[in-house]
Design a protein around this motif. Structure first.
Motif, PDB file in Angstrom:
ATOM      1  N   CYS A  10    -138.293 -71.862  43.525  1.00  0.00           N
ATOM      2  CA  CYS A  10    -140.058 -71.726  43.791  1.00  0.00           C
ATOM      3  C   CYS A  10    -140.331 -70.598  44.435  1.00  0.00           C
ATOM      4  O   CYS A  10    -139.391 -69.997  44.971  1.00  0.00           O
ATOM      5  N   LEU A  11    -141.331 -70.123  44.458  1.00  0.00           N
ATOM      6  CA  LEU A  11    -141.848 -68.810  44.985  1.00  0.00           C
ATOM      7  C   LEU A  11    -143.203 -69.195  45.973  1.00  0.00           C
ATOM      8  O   LEU A  11    -143.850 -70.123  45.353  1.00  0.00           O
ATOM      9  N   ILE A  60    -142.077 -73.463  54.959  1.00  0.00           N
ATOM     10  CA  ILE A  60    -141.020 -73.145  54.288  1.00  0.00           C
ATOM     11  C   ILE A  60    -139.846 -74.309  54.691  1.00  0.00           C
ATOM     12  O   ILE A  60    -139.224 -74.565  54.001  1.00  0.00           O
ATOM     13  N   ASN A  61    -139.838 -74.534  55.965  1.00  0.00           N
ATOM     14  CA  ASN A  61    -138.881 -75.329  56.603  1.00  0.00           C
ATOM     15  C   ASN A  61    -138.947 -76.791  55.826  1.00  0.00           C
ATOM     16  O   ASN A  61    -137.911 -77.489  55.672  1.00  0.00           O
ATOM     17  N   ARG A  62    -140.172 -77.071  55.719  1.00  0.00           N
ATOM     18  CA  ARG A  62    -140.446 -78.529  55.105  1.00  0.00           C
ATOM     19  C   ARG A  62    -140.104 -78.690  53.522  1.00  0.00           C
ATOM     20  O   ARG A  62    -139.968 -79.594  53.083  1.00  0.00           O
ATOM     21  N   ALA A  63    -140.195 -77.338  52.902  1.00  0.00           N
ATOM     22  CA  ALA A  63    -140.025 -77.193  51.474  1.00  0.00           C
ATOM     23  C   ALA A  63    -138.565 -77.054  51.215  1.00  0.00           C
ATOM     24  O   ALA A  63    -137.942 -77.376  50.114  1.00  0.00           O
ATOM     25  N   LEU A  64    -137.667 -77.026  52.254  1.00  0.00           N
ATOM     26  CA  LEU A  64    -136.312 -76.617  52.106  1.00  0.00           C
ATOM     27  C   LEU A  64    -135.586 -77.730  51.249  1.00  0.00           C
ATOM     28  O   LEU A  64    -134.810 -77.624  50.159  1.00  0.00           O
ATOM     29  N   PRO A  65    -135.708 -79.039  51.697  1.00  0.00           N
ATOM     30  CA  PRO A  65    -135.299 -80.196  50.931  1.00  0.00           C
ATOM     31  C   PRO A  65    -135.626 -80.350  49.394  1.00  0.00           C
ATOM     32  O   PRO A  65    -135.063 -80.943  48.787  1.00  0.00           O
ATOM     33  N   LEU A  66    -136.713 -79.821  49.178  1.00  0.00           N
ATOM     34  CA  LEU A  66    -137.364 -79.935  47.904  1.00  0.00           C
ATOM     35  C   LEU A  66    -136.862 -78.758  46.913  1.00  0.00           C
ATOM     36  O   LEU A  66    -137.004 -79.190  45.528  1.00  0.00           O
ATOM     37  N   PRO A  83    -129.302 -69.765  53.491  1.00  0.00           N
ATOM     38  CA  PRO A  83    -128.977 -68.935  52.205  1.00  0.00           C
ATOM     39  C   PRO A  83    -130.108 -69.412  51.042  1.00  0.00           C
ATOM     40  O   PRO A  83    -130.178 -68.507  50.108  1.00  0.00           O
ATOM     41  N   LYS A  84    -130.869 -70.392  51.378  1.00  0.00           N
ATOM     42  CA  LYS A  84    -131.772 -70.725  50.197  1.00  0.00           C
ATOM     43  C   LYS A  84    -133.156 -69.902  50.254  1.00  0.00           C
ATOM     44  O   LYS A  84    -133.813 -70.268  49.602  1.00  0.00           O
ATOM     45  N   VAL A  85    -133.189 -69.305  51.355  1.00  0.00           N
ATOM     46  CA  VAL A  85    -134.601 -68.451  51.405  1.00  0.00           C
ATOM     47  C   VAL A  85    -134.387 -67.046  51.372  1.00  0.00           C
ATOM     48  O   VAL A  85    -133.330 -66.455  52.042  1.00  0.00           O
TER      49      VAL A  85
END
Length: 159
Positions: free
Chosen positions: A5-6, A22-28, A63-65
């Motif tokens: 995602c962007l 961003i933190n809440r989107a990490l699991p998605l 590393p996902k961000v």
């Protein structure tokens, strides 16, 4: 297939509200690109490089961000980086109305890219970069709205 995602925005400056989304989107998502949009019509308070550096520091252990700068249409940049999702944070109903119109236009241009809305935590609904910039420009203390990495930079610069 990776879920990329962007999360586009100006992020001038990065706020706790941005970090919360961003933190809440990490699991998605498998990868979240924080896209710092460059808009010639806007005169940002902080350089694009500074805003990218803040995200790099805040998410140094995630590393996902990844933070990136881009110009032009968000939907075109999504195609360039292989993002099938656009992440947007919503604080108020008025945010949703505005963001939905953009999402509808993006969907018309590319039906393969979906916009995902996350509502902000209630404690961050009053946090907006515009308000933070106004506080800073007038010599106020905006620390309560900012990640520690941003606060540290501002203290070094004495803004």
């Amino acid at each position: 297939m990776n879920r990329i995602c962007l999360f586009p925005g100006t992020f001038d400056p990065v706020t706790l509200g941005h970090v919360d989304i961003i933190n809440r989107a990490l699991p998605l998502f498998d990868k979240i690109y924080v896209g710092i949009g460059i808009n010639a019509a806007k005169n940002p308070m902080f350089s694009a490089e500074q805003r990218m550096d803040w995200f790099k520091a805040i998410f140094r252990n995630e590393p996902k961000v990844e933070s990136v700068c881009y110009e032009g249409l968000t939907i075109d940049f999504c195609e360039k980086i292989g993002a099938r999702f656009i992440l947007r944070g919503i604080r108020f109903v008025s945010d949703f109305e505005y963001e939905k119109s953009i999402a509808d236009a993006n969907r018309t241009m590319n039906r393969n890219i979906e916009t995902i809305f996350l509502t902000g935590e209630p404690k961050y609904t009053s946090v907006a970069s515009t308000i933070v910039r106004d506080i800073l420009k007038n010599g106020g203390n905006a620390d309560a709205f900012l990640p520690q990495e941003v606060v540290a930079t501002l203290q070094q610069r004495k803004i």
